[in-house]
Scaffold this active site. Structure first.
Site, mmCIF file in Angstrom:
data_model
loop_
_atom_site.group_PDB
_atom_site.id
_atom_site.type_symbol
_atom_site.label_atom_id
_atom_site.label_comp_id
_atom_site.label_asym_id
_atom_site.label_seq_id
_atom_site.Cartn_x
_atom_site.Cartn_y
_atom_site.Cartn_z
ATOM 1 N N ASP A 249 -6.211 4.442 23.418
ATOM 2 C CA ASP A 249 -5.236 3.907 24.369
ATOM 3 C C ASP A 249 -4.245 3.068 23.561
ATOM 4 O O ASP A 249 -4.523 2.704 22.411
ATOM 5 C CB ASP A 249 -5.966 3.062 25.411
ATOM 6 N N ASP B 260 -1.510 0.288 25.053
ATOM 7 C CA ASP B 260 -1.315 -1.096 25.513
ATOM 8 C C ASP B 260 -2.661 -1.783 25.732
ATOM 9 O O ASP B 260 -3.502 -1.300 26.501
ATOM 10 C CB ASP B 260 -0.532 -1.108 26.832
ATOM 11 N N ASP C 30 -9.430 -0.043 26.684
ATOM 12 C CA ASP C 30 -9.656 -1.436 27.071
ATOM 13 C C ASP C 30 -9.859 -1.643 28.568
ATOM 14 O O ASP C 30 -10.023 -2.781 29.010
ATOM 15 C CB ASP C 30 -8.469 -2.296 26.628
#
Length: 223
Positions: free
Chosen positions: A7, A9, A169
């Site tokens: 991922d 961001d 995240d």
């Protein structure tokens, strides 16, 4: 070859400062108050349009499609010009990427950010060269948690979904990986709405220095 899909961001890059300042600029133009930093941080991960929608909903001001289109366009225009004013890689990232490449891992990015913005960000931070594929929500016309975006990212990088691991995240990343039958390593310093440990990723790390070992542990457990 094992493909490691990241991922963007909140996983690779701490983009919250630039995303939130852009969001609050757009809200101010609509006569709305700034969204507190910690609250806005939890909105990151669903793409800019989703961030705007949720910010408006929090103020009790759901916008029309025309309003959202206009605000989204203004957001992208400003953000693109300020994409790395304060955004920086998380600590120990570059060393981890170089080590993984040295171990023969193929690296890719799968994000709900637009592809061209993702490439611009990684170019600006001089990280693009590490990745065999950088795919966003517009690359295939779908976004996480649809598992197909993860599968197609792996294939575009030259890998196989059966030989891949995701690093993310948020709950969105966990759901995407589970649906694609891909193991998920979660970082505990990102932007998820709930503590990521409660979602029971296959491994949880607090630093990119711990990533190579976590990958080896997952590999050792797989048939």
């Amino acid at each position: 070859m094992l493909t490691i899909v990241f991922d963007l961001d909140g996983t690779l890059i701490d983009t919250a400062p630039d995303l939130i300042s852009t969001l609050n600029l757009i809200l101010a133009r609509e006569g709305l108050p700034d969204m507190p930093y910690d609250a806005a941080r939890r909105l990151i991960g669903g793409g800019a349009r989703g961030m705007i929608e949720r910010a408006l909903a929090a103020e009790g001001r759901p916008g029309s499609k025309a309003d959202l289109d206009r605000m989204f366009g203004a957001f992208i225009e400003h953000y693109a010009a300020h994409i790395a004013d304060r955004s920086r890689p998380f600590p120990a990232l570059e060393a981890a990427l170089e080590r993984l490449a040295g171990e023969g891992r193929c690296l890719a990015v799968c994000t709900n950010k637009l592809e061209w913005l993702s490439v611009r960000l990684l170019n600006t931070l001089q990280l693009t060269q590490h990745f065999a594929a950088i795919c966003g929500q517009d690359t295939f016309g779908m976004q996480k948690p649809d598992p197909e975006i993860l599968r197609r990212t792996i294939l575009r990088a030259g890998g196989e979904p059966a030989r891949a691991i995701m690093v993310g995240d948020s709950g969105t990343d966990v759901r995407t990986a589970r649906a694609a039958n891909v193991p998920i390593i979660a970082v505990d310093f990102g932007y998820g709405e709930v503590p990521i440990a409660t979602l029971q990723p296959d491994r949880l790390i607090g630093s990119f220095a711990d990533l190579p070992a976590a990958i080896c542990e997952i590999e050792a457990e797989r048939p």
